[in-house]
Design a protein around this motif. Structure first.
Motif, PDB file in Angstrom:
ATOM      1  N   VAL A 185     120.178 -29.260  99.181  1.00 55.92           N
ATOM      2  CA  VAL A 185     118.822 -28.981  98.766  1.00 55.92           C
ATOM      3  C   VAL A 185     118.908 -28.629  97.282  1.00 55.92           C
ATOM      4  O   VAL A 185     119.516 -27.610  96.916  1.00 55.92           O
ATOM      5  CB  VAL A 185     118.182 -27.825  99.550  1.00 55.92           C
ATOM      6  CG1 VAL A 185     116.772 -27.553  99.013  1.00 55.92           C
ATOM      7  CG2 VAL A 185     118.134 -28.146 101.029  1.00 55.92           C
TER       8      VAL A 185
ATOM      9  N   HIS B 130     124.417 -32.032 103.478  1.00 58.71           N
ATOM     10  CA  HIS B 130     123.026 -31.984 103.041  1.00 58.71           C
ATOM     11  C   HIS B 130     122.908 -31.038 101.850  1.00 58.71           C
ATOM     12  O   HIS B 130     123.318 -29.869 101.935  1.00 58.71           O
ATOM     13  CB  HIS B 130     122.169 -31.513 104.211  1.00 58.71           C
ATOM     14  CG  HIS B 130     120.754 -31.174 103.880  1.00 58.71           C
ATOM     15  ND1 HIS B 130     120.009 -30.287 104.650  1.00 58.71           N
ATOM     16  CD2 HIS B 130     119.919 -31.600 102.900  1.00 58.71           C
ATOM     17  CE1 HIS B 130     118.790 -30.191 104.143  1.00 58.71           C
ATOM     18  NE2 HIS B 130     118.716 -30.968 103.075  1.00 58.71           N
TER      19      HIS B 130
ATOM     20  N   TYR C 218     121.330 -36.352 101.309  1.00 56.65           N
ATOM     21  CA  TYR C 218     122.250 -36.361 102.443  1.00 56.65           C
ATOM     22  C   TYR C 218     123.324 -37.425 102.227  1.00 56.65           C
ATOM     23  O   TYR C 218     123.067 -38.475 101.657  1.00 56.65           O
ATOM     24  CB  TYR C 218     121.519 -36.708 103.739  1.00 56.65           C
ATOM     25  CG  TYR C 218     120.239 -35.963 103.983  1.00 56.65           C
ATOM     26  CD1 TYR C 218     119.048 -36.407 103.413  1.00 56.65           C
ATOM     27  CD2 TYR C 218     120.205 -34.840 104.790  1.00 56.65           C
ATOM     28  CE1 TYR C 218     117.863 -35.740 103.635  1.00 56.65           C
ATOM     29  CE2 TYR C 218     119.013 -34.164 105.032  1.00 56.65           C
ATOM     30  CZ  TYR C 218     117.843 -34.631 104.450  1.00 56.65           C
ATOM     31  OH  TYR C 218     116.666 -33.963 104.679  1.00 56.65           O
TER      32      TYR C 218
ATOM     33  N   GLY D  47     110.711 -32.476 101.381  1.00 58.36           N
ATOM     34  CA  GLY D  47     110.202 -31.643 102.442  1.00 58.36           C
ATOM     35  C   GLY D  47     110.742 -32.070 103.792  1.00 58.36           C
ATOM     36  O   GLY D  47     111.935 -32.336 103.934  1.00 58.36           O
ATOM     37  N   VAL D  48     109.858 -32.173 104.769  1.00 57.00           N
ATOM     38  CA  VAL D  48     110.284 -32.525 106.126  1.00 57.00           C
ATOM     39  C   VAL D  48     110.050 -34.006 106.424  1.00 57.00           C
ATOM     40  O   VAL D  48     110.177 -34.441 107.561  1.00 57.00           O
ATOM     41  CB  VAL D  48     109.558 -31.663 107.173  1.00 57.00           C
ATOM     42  CG1 VAL D  48     109.910 -30.202 106.996  1.00 57.00           C
ATOM     43  CG2 VAL D  48     108.046 -31.871 107.090  1.00 57.00           C
ATOM     44  N   SER D  49     109.748 -34.763 105.408  1.00 53.68           N
ATOM     45  CA  SER D  49     109.463 -36.188 105.629  1.00 53.68           C
ATOM     46  C   SER D  49     110.743 -36.943 105.961  1.00 53.68           C
ATOM     47  O   SER D  49     111.855 -36.421 105.848  1.00 53.68           O
ATOM     48  CB  SER D  49     108.810 -36.792 104.399  1.00 53.68           C
ATOM     49  OG  SER D  49     109.733 -36.842 103.332  1.00 53.68           O
ATOM     50  N   GLU D  50     110.574 -38.189 106.385  1.00 53.28           N
ATOM     51  CA  GLU D  50     111.726 -39.003 106.756  1.00 53.28           C
ATOM     52  C   GLU D  50     112.616 -39.260 105.547  1.00 53.28           C
ATOM     53  O   GLU D  50     112.175 -39.222 104.401  1.00 53.28           O
ATOM     54  CB  GLU D  50     111.272 -40.339 107.356  1.00 53.28           C
ATOM     55  CG  GLU D  50     110.501 -41.230 106.416  1.00 53.28           C
ATOM     56  CD  GLU D  50     109.009 -40.920 106.423  1.00 53.28           C
ATOM     57  OE1 GLU D  50     108.600 -39.882 106.987  1.00 53.28           O
ATOM     58  OE2 GLU D  50     108.254 -41.725 105.846  1.00 53.28           O
ATOM     59  N   ALA D  51     113.879 -39.525 105.851  1.00 54.58           N
ATOM     60  CA  ALA D  51     114.848 -39.802 104.800  1.00 54.58           C
ATOM     61  C   ALA D  51     114.855 -41.282 104.470  1.00 54.58           C
ATOM     62  O   ALA D  51     114.710 -42.135 105.342  1.00 54.58           O
ATOM     63  CB  ALA D  51     116.241 -39.348 105.251  1.00 54.58           C
ATOM     64  N   PHE D  52     115.047 -41.569 103.194  1.00 58.65           N
ATOM     65  CA  PHE D  52     115.148 -42.940 102.713  1.00 58.65           C
ATOM     66  C   PHE D  52     116.589 -43.170 102.267  1.00 58.65           C
ATOM     67  O   PHE D  52     117.152 -42.357 101.541  1.00 58.65           O
ATOM     68  CB  PHE D  52     114.179 -43.171 101.560  1.00 58.65           C
ATOM     69  CG  PHE D  52     112.740 -43.098 101.995  1.00 58.65           C
ATOM     70  CD1 PHE D  52     112.063 -41.897 101.969  1.00 58.65           C
ATOM     71  CD2 PHE D  52     112.093 -44.221 102.462  1.00 58.65           C
ATOM     72  CE1 PHE D  52     110.744 -41.819 102.402  1.00 58.65           C
ATOM     73  CE2 PHE D  52     110.779 -44.165 102.889  1.00 58.65           C
ATOM     74  CZ  PHE D  52     110.102 -42.948 102.863  1.00 58.65           C
TER      75      PHE D  52
ATOM     76  N   ASN E 249     115.932 -33.020  98.847  1.00 56.64           N
ATOM     77  CA  ASN E 249     116.969 -33.162  99.872  1.00 56.64           C
ATOM     78  C   ASN E 249     117.799 -34.410  99.624  1.00 56.64           C
ATOM     79  O   ASN E 249     117.255 -35.498  99.400  1.00 56.64           O
ATOM     80  CB  ASN E 249     116.342 -33.273 101.260  1.00 56.64           C
ATOM     81  CG  ASN E 249     115.605 -32.020 101.651  1.00 56.64           C
ATOM     82  OD1 ASN E 249     116.196 -30.964 101.816  1.00 56.64           O
ATOM     83  ND2 ASN E 249     114.294 -32.128 101.784  1.00 56.64           N
TER      84      ASN E 249
ATOM     85  N   GLN F 172     123.331 -27.172 101.617  1.00 61.32           N
ATOM     86  CA  GLN F 172     122.623 -26.529 102.713  1.00 61.32           C
ATOM     87  C   GLN F 172     123.446 -26.554 103.995  1.00 61.32           C
ATOM     88  O   GLN F 172     123.431 -25.627 104.786  1.00 61.32           O
ATOM     89  CB  GLN F 172     121.292 -27.239 102.948  1.00 61.32           C
ATOM     90  CG  GLN F 172     120.487 -26.722 104.127  1.00 61.32           C
ATOM     91  CD  GLN F 172     119.933 -25.343 103.879  1.00 61.32           C
ATOM     92  OE1 GLN F 172     119.646 -24.981 102.742  1.00 61.32           O
ATOM     93  NE2 GLN F 172     119.792 -24.541 104.919  1.00 61.32           N
TER      94      GLN F 172
END
Lengths: 116, 112
Positions: free
Chosen positions: B50, B48, B33, B97-102, B31, B55
């Protein structure tokens, strides 16, 4: 529509005192909630998140946040502030609705000043 | 592990010129962004990716903005022609995945 409100533009606290940075949100369904911090001349750094489970979430640098569903709030807290905590704090929400929608909706940010 | 890298850190261009911002995500993050913060306003989502696919591009302001992510690795965001209201800080972020964005450090764009 999803939204995040940070009602305070600036928060001032004395070093050693507890601090609270407020955040309320509006989102359909169960939210994913985040706090990020931006130090001067730096990028956004992840502090903590709430996805599910315990309403009290602990994060980096001694920060914690409490998810309150009835008040739709996710206030950031720290028991004892440091001068080095002075920075810009952002609250963000992401809906967990179906699909691959991962975009974050942000508050305006709160500038925290910790005075020595 | 290297974080998200953005280049340039600052850019000052004249109205009507073209600018290309680059983002290198964390290796392995599917992902990617783009966000923008205009002075005094909230950070707003732009789009965004993917891997190499868009996406969600619902936040792109208009067709002067073009984002690409060749091969699902780094991404570029081109503004052509730039207008005064495009000034702001452009942030790139990546996640797995669904983890936080860095997030990267951002590119401060000033259009004069």
């Amino acid at each position: 529509a999803q939204s995040v409100a940070q009602p305070e533009d600036q928060v001032n606290v004395a070093e050693g005192n507890p601090l609270t940075v407020k955040c309320t949100y509006s989102v359909s369904g169960n939210p994913y909630l985040f706090w990020y911090v931006q130090y001067p001349n730096r990028g956004l750094q992840f502090l903590l998140k709430y996805i599910t489970g315990d309403n009290l979430v602990k994060g980096s640098y001694g920060f914690e946040a409490e998810f309150n569903k009835s008040q739709t709030s996710f206030h950031l807290k720290k028991p004892s502030a440091l001068v080095s905590d002075s920075a810009l704090y952002f609250c963000a929400v992401r809906g967990n609705n179906a699909g691959n929608n991962r975009k974050l909706i942000w508050g305006l940010g709160t500038s925290l000043a910790v005075n020595p | 592990e290297a974080g998200v890298t953005q280049f340039p850190s600052h850019s000052v261009i004249e109205k009507g010129q073209t600018v290309t911002l680059r983002c290198d995500p964390i290796s392995g993050h599917d992902n990617l962004y783009w966000y923008r913060r205009v002075m005094g306003k909230e950070i707003k989502f732009l789009l965004h990716f993917v891997k190499e696919s868009k996406q969600d591009e619902s936040g792109m302001p208009n067709n002067r903005f073009l984002a690409e992510r060749t091969g699902g690795t780094y991404s570029t965001l081109k503004v052509q022609p730039a207008e005064l209201e495009d000034s702001g800080v452009y942030f790139c972020a990546s996640s797995q995945g669904v983890s936080e964005a860095f997030f990267g450090q951002g590119t401060r764009l000033t259009v004069v």
